[in-house]
Design a protein around this motif. Structure first.
Motif, PDB file in Angstrom:
ATOM      1  N   ILE A   8      -2.579   2.533 -11.300  1.00 39.48           N
ATOM      2  CA  ILE A   8      -3.660   3.322 -10.706  1.00 39.48           C
ATOM      3  C   ILE A   8      -3.392   4.800 -10.929  1.00 39.48           C
ATOM      4  O   ILE A   8      -4.295   5.574 -11.267  1.00 39.48           O
ATOM      5  CB  ILE A   8      -3.793   3.001  -9.204  1.00 39.48           C
ATOM      6  N   VAL A  55       1.954   2.127  -3.432  1.00 40.42           N
ATOM      7  CA  VAL A  55       0.906   2.781  -4.222  1.00 40.42           C
ATOM      8  C   VAL A  55       0.960   4.285  -4.006  1.00 40.42           C
ATOM      9  O   VAL A  55       0.880   5.075  -4.947  1.00 40.42           O
ATOM     10  CB  VAL A  55      -0.482   2.219  -3.851  1.00 40.42           C
ATOM     11  N   MET A  56       1.128   4.674  -2.732  1.00 42.74           N
ATOM     12  CA  MET A  56       1.189   6.113  -2.443  1.00 42.74           C
ATOM     13  C   MET A  56       2.443   6.743  -3.048  1.00 42.74           C
ATOM     14  O   MET A  56       2.382   7.840  -3.594  1.00 42.74           O
ATOM     15  CB  MET A  56       1.184   6.330  -0.937  1.00 42.74           C
ATOM     16  N   SER A  67      -8.474  -3.067   3.295  1.00 40.18           N
ATOM     17  CA  SER A  67      -7.684  -3.642   2.218  1.00 40.18           C
ATOM     18  C   SER A  67      -7.666  -2.797   0.957  1.00 40.18           C
ATOM     19  O   SER A  67      -6.962  -3.114   0.016  1.00 40.18           O
ATOM     20  CB  SER A  67      -8.208  -5.038   1.884  1.00 40.18           C
ATOM     21  N   ILE A 108     -10.151   8.389  -5.508  1.00 35.42           N
ATOM     22  CA  ILE A 108     -10.540   8.413  -6.921  1.00 35.42           C
ATOM     23  C   ILE A 108     -12.006   8.006  -7.064  1.00 35.42           C
ATOM     24  O   ILE A 108     -12.794   8.665  -7.760  1.00 35.42           O
ATOM     25  CB  ILE A 108      -9.630   7.465  -7.741  1.00 35.42           C
ATOM     26  N   ILE A 120      -4.032  -7.638  -0.898  1.00 42.06           N
ATOM     27  CA  ILE A 120      -4.031  -7.044   0.442  1.00 42.06           C
ATOM     28  C   ILE A 120      -5.057  -7.729   1.331  1.00 42.06           C
ATOM     29  O   ILE A 120      -4.790  -8.024   2.507  1.00 42.06           O
ATOM     30  CB  ILE A 120      -4.333  -5.529   0.366  1.00 42.06           C
ATOM     31  N   LEU A 121      -6.245  -7.999   0.773  1.00 39.46           N
ATOM     32  CA  LEU A 121      -7.295  -8.644   1.563  1.00 39.46           C
ATOM     33  C   LEU A 121      -6.823 -10.020   2.017  1.00 39.46           C
ATOM     34  O   LEU A 121      -6.950 -10.383   3.190  1.00 39.46           O
ATOM     35  CB  LEU A 121      -8.578  -8.756   0.739  1.00 39.46           C
ATOM     36  N   SER A 161      -6.808  -2.223  -9.449  1.00 42.46           N
ATOM     37  CA  SER A 161      -7.420  -2.156  -8.117  1.00 42.46           C
ATOM     38  C   SER A 161      -7.827  -3.525  -7.642  1.00 42.46           C
ATOM     39  O   SER A 161      -7.611  -3.869  -6.473  1.00 42.46           O
ATOM     40  CB  SER A 161      -8.667  -1.283  -8.130  1.00 42.46           C
ATOM     41  N   LEU A 191      -5.876   5.679  -2.202  1.00 38.29           N
ATOM     42  CA  LEU A 191      -6.009   6.303  -3.531  1.00 38.29           C
ATOM     43  C   LEU A 191      -7.319   5.911  -4.179  1.00 38.29           C
ATOM     44  O   LEU A 191      -7.989   6.732  -4.819  1.00 38.29           O
ATOM     45  CB  LEU A 191      -4.873   5.835  -4.432  1.00 38.29           C
ATOM     46  N   LEU A 192      -7.709   4.640  -3.999  1.00 36.28           N
ATOM     47  CA  LEU A 192      -8.940   4.172  -4.627  1.00 36.28           C
ATOM     48  C   LEU A 192     -10.160   4.827  -3.992  1.00 36.28           C
ATOM     49  O   LEU A 192     -11.122   5.159  -4.684  1.00 36.28           O
ATOM     50  CB  LEU A 192      -9.039   2.657  -4.518  1.00 36.28           C
ATOM     51  N   TRP A 231       1.944   7.370  -6.643  1.00 38.55           N
ATOM     52  CA  TRP A 231       1.141   8.542  -6.929  1.00 38.55           C
ATOM     53  C   TRP A 231       1.972   9.821  -6.797  1.00 38.55           C
ATOM     54  O   TRP A 231       1.763  10.799  -7.505  1.00 38.55           O
ATOM     55  CB  TRP A 231      -0.062   8.587  -5.980  1.00 38.55           C
ATOM     56  N   LEU A 275       0.834  -1.212   0.000  1.00 41.54           N
ATOM     57  CA  LEU A 275       0.000   0.000   0.000  1.00 41.54           C
ATOM     58  C   LEU A 275       0.869   1.262   0.000  1.00 41.54           C
ATOM     59  O   LEU A 275       0.521   2.265  -0.634  1.00 41.54           O
ATOM     60  CB  LEU A 275      -0.939   0.001   1.203  1.00 41.54           C
ATOM     61  N   ASN A 322      -4.218  -9.626   4.715  1.00 39.53           N
ATOM     62  CA  ASN A 322      -4.811  -9.200   5.986  1.00 39.53           C
ATOM     63  C   ASN A 322      -5.520 -10.361   6.674  1.00 39.53           C
ATOM     64  O   ASN A 322      -5.396 -10.559   7.886  1.00 39.53           O
ATOM     65  CB  ASN A 322      -5.807  -8.060   5.754  1.00 39.53           C
ATOM     66  N   LEU A 323      -6.285 -11.134   5.894  1.00 43.44           N
ATOM     67  CA  LEU A 323      -7.022 -12.258   6.482  1.00 43.44           C
ATOM     68  C   LEU A 323      -6.052 -13.302   7.033  1.00 43.44           C
ATOM     69  O   LEU A 323      -6.242 -13.828   8.135  1.00 43.44           O
ATOM     70  CB  LEU A 323      -7.933 -12.899   5.431  1.00 43.44           C
ATOM     71  N   ARG A 365      -5.766   7.538 -13.217  1.00 45.01           N
ATOM     72  CA  ARG A 365      -6.479   8.624 -12.537  1.00 45.01           C
ATOM     73  C   ARG A 365      -7.132   9.577 -13.532  1.00 45.01           C
ATOM     74  O   ARG A 365      -8.293   9.952 -13.384  1.00 45.01           O
ATOM     75  CB  ARG A 365      -5.475   9.377 -11.672  1.00 45.01           C
ATOM     76  N   LEU A 386      -4.748  -5.500  -6.658  1.00 50.02           N
ATOM     77  CA  LEU A 386      -4.209  -4.967  -5.401  1.00 50.02           C
ATOM     78  C   LEU A 386      -5.093  -5.369  -4.228  1.00 50.02           C
ATOM     79  O   LEU A 386      -4.618  -5.874  -3.204  1.00 50.02           O
ATOM     80  CB  LEU A 386      -4.129  -3.445  -5.516  1.00 50.02           C
ATOM     81  N   PHE A 387      -6.391  -5.168  -4.392  1.00 47.00           N
ATOM     82  CA  PHE A 387      -7.353  -5.454  -3.328  1.00 47.00           C
ATOM     83  C   PHE A 387      -7.287  -6.931  -2.947  1.00 47.00           C
ATOM     84  O   PHE A 387      -7.279  -7.277  -1.765  1.00 47.00           O
ATOM     85  CB  PHE A 387      -8.750  -5.068  -3.797  1.00 47.00           C
ATOM     86  N   LEU A 416      -7.853   1.046 -14.345  1.00 49.84           N
ATOM     87  CA  LEU A 416      -8.036   1.249 -12.910  1.00 49.84           C
ATOM     88  C   LEU A 416      -8.639   0.002 -12.288  1.00 49.84           C
ATOM     89  O   LEU A 416      -8.195  -0.475 -11.247  1.00 49.84           O
ATOM     90  CB  LEU A 416      -8.946   2.453 -12.680  1.00 49.84           C
TER      91      LEU A 416
END
Lengths: 343, 321
Positions: A292, A275-276, B151, B159, A320-321, A313, B155-156, A279, A272, A324-325, A296, A316-317, A309
């Protein structure tokens, strides 16, 4: 070609490491029980993580050569090593501009595509296949997480265990270092480091490592302080074991769960963060953050371009998900407090 | 007590010194003034222009060792100017940095203050609800929601929020800023909404853990034994006792309100410190970045000291030796 060879060797080493770890886990009943419990709780998340890892590793294995496309400008496309993931697509799989998913013509202008109906997720602004780009992003994401952990975890362990075990002046020094680094706003520090060090892969990972080891080091130090006073450590000392032996035999194994949980949690945080950085224009080439960031402006186009996008996304999602799980499940399985509650 | 505060202050001062030393190593030893000049002027700048640039920004001193005048070095100058908040001029456009920071704090607070208050209320309330119904379907649904929202990249959210609520539904202006209170509310609403969504997953999970830990205490069992309902137990007994960790958790976050939110501000066009930082990044403005990192850590250290002192005041069990 040496870069390709190196990355092939790294993949081989990683696969060997994974097999070795699996063998170790199988041999130890406690580890095996934890692994089973983890798999029982989060089969899908673990499978998803494995899938990402496979894609990333397959994208790192590359070699030169292969079937030349009949239509394209010749064999020049084959001069560079291409990875297994690249080989899932034709070598000349590029259009001139945007095209919608599975479209036959370009998105603007309506020129006929070279590969009509073949781009499952469309193409981006310079005509690259979005699915291909998305798959390649997995390697970048795992590289960020892996390389940074390789910097941060040994540093945190060394200083944390050292501070907790030795105490005294060294502990004061490490505590001061941690307080100093932790007091700087993390995103600002990260940006400052990347700006000063530069924007290559190694530099970005180094910057992420410098900001990332502090939390784990603090945990490790506190746990070592606790472990130092436990009976079995005292018993080992009475029996005449040296400091180094005690640390290696009794302290480090009992820090393993902390390291593992922190690693998975850190991993999603690192991806994450990238990603920042992307940007802010400081990210890595080919990462989902880059995709991403590029996407934009596409949302303000008429008609809007959404597939770039969307793909980045979702990829990435998903990662990460799943991470995290798995981190949550790991904590439940490995933390002695919750583990005893379970019985 | 006074001895404790003094000791705490001394350690805080040492940490400030550590931060300044770190910044010096990063910005003067690793990236030398000549590097900065090259970044600002481009690779093809003549040596003359580079030395002029260095002299103009006051970087033409010896690094740390000057036998003739020990105080006239970059190191001493860096410490002196940082500690007196004299940040000098921007490396990019020559504007005085301190003045820009003062102008930026207002807009930053206009965004971060409501974000902070709303986010806190929302997460604590949700954490309380989820903890009250722990191990039920409400709890599980809440936790799943938290993990899902955690998660997604910030940025998402930005946006997506701008596109859906700004462009498609037209409920809020997509970006902009105004000092007029009524207009300000319209401009700030969307970034605040997005910000609350970004942070609530992690925060709610944190508060839930706190509350669940608190409900396993003896006094909760006593309260239940004397016939208190769920609501009363949580509201009258658990919440006040959980306030100590909540306060310590919250106070440390306050300094971040001043430095603003880099992403929210620059996406929504709010001229605060976050936007200033982004401009500094894009303009290779090391002086501004240095000033921001220093200010951020100074505020953080101050907040930490305040938390420690507050902690001892709030919790009578803590006795200082």
């Amino acid at each position: 070609m040496s870069a390709a060879l190196l990355s092939n060797l790294i993949v081989a080493a990683l696969v060997a490491l994974a097999i070795g770890l699996a063998w170790l886990v199988r041999r130890r009943p406690l580890w095996r029980a934890s692994a089973r419990e983890l798999w029982r709780r989060r089969p899908i998340a673990l499978a998803v993580l494995g899938l990402y890892a496979c894609v990333a590793l397959l994208d790192a294995v590359s070699w030169v050569g292969g079937q030349a496309p009949d239509t394209a400008a010749g064999t020049s496309l084959l001069a560079h090593p291409r990875s297994v993931v690249d080989r899932l697509f034709p070598a000349d799989f590029q259009e001139r501009s945007y095209s919608a998913p599975l479209a036959d013509v370009e998105f603007y202008g309506g020129f006929k595509l070279l590969h009509p109906g073949a781009h499952l997720l469309g193409t981006d602004i310079i005509g690259r296949d979005v699915l291909h780009q998305t798959l390649r992003g997995a390697r970048v994401a795992l590289l960020i997480g892996g390389l940074t952990s390789l910097i941060a975890i040994p540093l945190a362990l060394l200083l944390g265990v050292g501070a907790g075990w030795l105490g005294g002046r060294f502990d004061d020094l490490v505590f001061f270092l941690i307080s100093t680094l932790a007091s700087m706003p993390s995103l600002l520090l990260l940006v400052a480091l990347v700006m000063v060090l530069g924007t290559g892969t190694a530099q970005v990972c180094l910057a992420l490592g410098v900001t990332g080891w502090v939390g784990l080091c603090r945990l490790v130090r506190a746990e070592t302080l606790k472990l130092r006073e436990l009976d079995y450590v005292k018993a080992a000392r009475v029996l005449g074991a040296s400091d180094l032996a005690i640390v290696l035999r009794h302290v480090l194994p009992n820090l393993g769960h902390l390291v593992l949980i922190s690693f998975v949690l850190m991993f999603s945080g690192l991806v994450l963060s990238e990603v920042m950085l992307s940007w802010l224009g400081l990210g890595l080439d080919g990462s989902w953050g880059r995709m991403i960031d590029q996407a934009r402006t596409e949302l303000s186009r008429q008609p809007l371009v959404w597939w770039n996008l969307f793909s980045a996304s979702i990829a990435l999602f998903g990662l990460i998900l799943a991470a995290n799980l798995v981190a949550d499940a790991l904590r439940d399985v490995l933390d002695p407090r919750t583990a005893t509650e379970r019985e | 007590m006074i001895a404790f505060i003094l000791r705490r202050l001394a350690f805080g001062a040492a940490t400030v010194g550590g931060v300044l030393t770190f910044l010096f190593m990063l910005f003067f030893l690793y990236a030398t003034p000549e590097d900065m000049a090259r970044r600002a002027l481009g690779d093809k700048a003549p040596p003359q222009a580079i030395s002029t640039w260095i002299a103009n920004h006051g970087y033409d001193r010896p690094l740390a060792w000057n036998p003739d005048a020990p105080a006239d070095t970059l190191l001493v100058e860096h410490f002196r100017r940082s500690l007196s908040f004299d940040f000098g001029r921007s490396d990019a456009d020559g504007m005085p940095i301190y003045q820009r920071i003062r102008e930026g704090v207002g807009p930053s607070l206009a965004l971060t203050l409501p974000l902070f208050v709303l986010g806190l209320l929302f997460s604590v309330a949700l954490g309380l609800v989820v903890a009250t119904f722990r191990d039920s379907y409400i709890d599980r649904a809440g936790l799943v929601l938290c993990v899902l929202t955690m998660s997604l990249s910030i940025l998402l959210y930005i946006i997506g929020g701008q596109w859906l609520l700004g462009t498609v539904l037209r409920w809020f202006p997509v970006s902009g800023f105004d000092t007029d209170p009524a207009m300000l509310l319209r401009f700030v609403a969307l970034p605040v909404l997005v910000g609350v969504f970004v942070s609530f997953g992690e925060q709610t999970r944190f508060y839930r853990t706190l509350f669940v830990e608190e409900t396993s205490r003896d006094y909760v069992r006593t309260a239940r034994a004397k016939g208190c309902g769920d609501g009363r137990v949580m509201w009258r007994h658990v919440l006040p006792n959980a306030l100590i960790p909540i306060v310590t958790h919250v106070v440390v976050a306050i300094p971040l309100l001043f430095t603003g939110s880099i992403l929210l501000e620059s996406f929504f066009g709010i001229p605060g410190l976050g936007s200033m930082t982004v401009e500094a990044i894009h303009g290779n403005d090391f002086a501004t970045l240095r000033a921001m990192v220093f200010l951020g850590s100074l505020l953080f250290i101050a907040a930490q000291i305040a938390t420690d002192v507050l902690y001892t005041l709030l919790d009578p069990r803590i006795r200082l030796g």
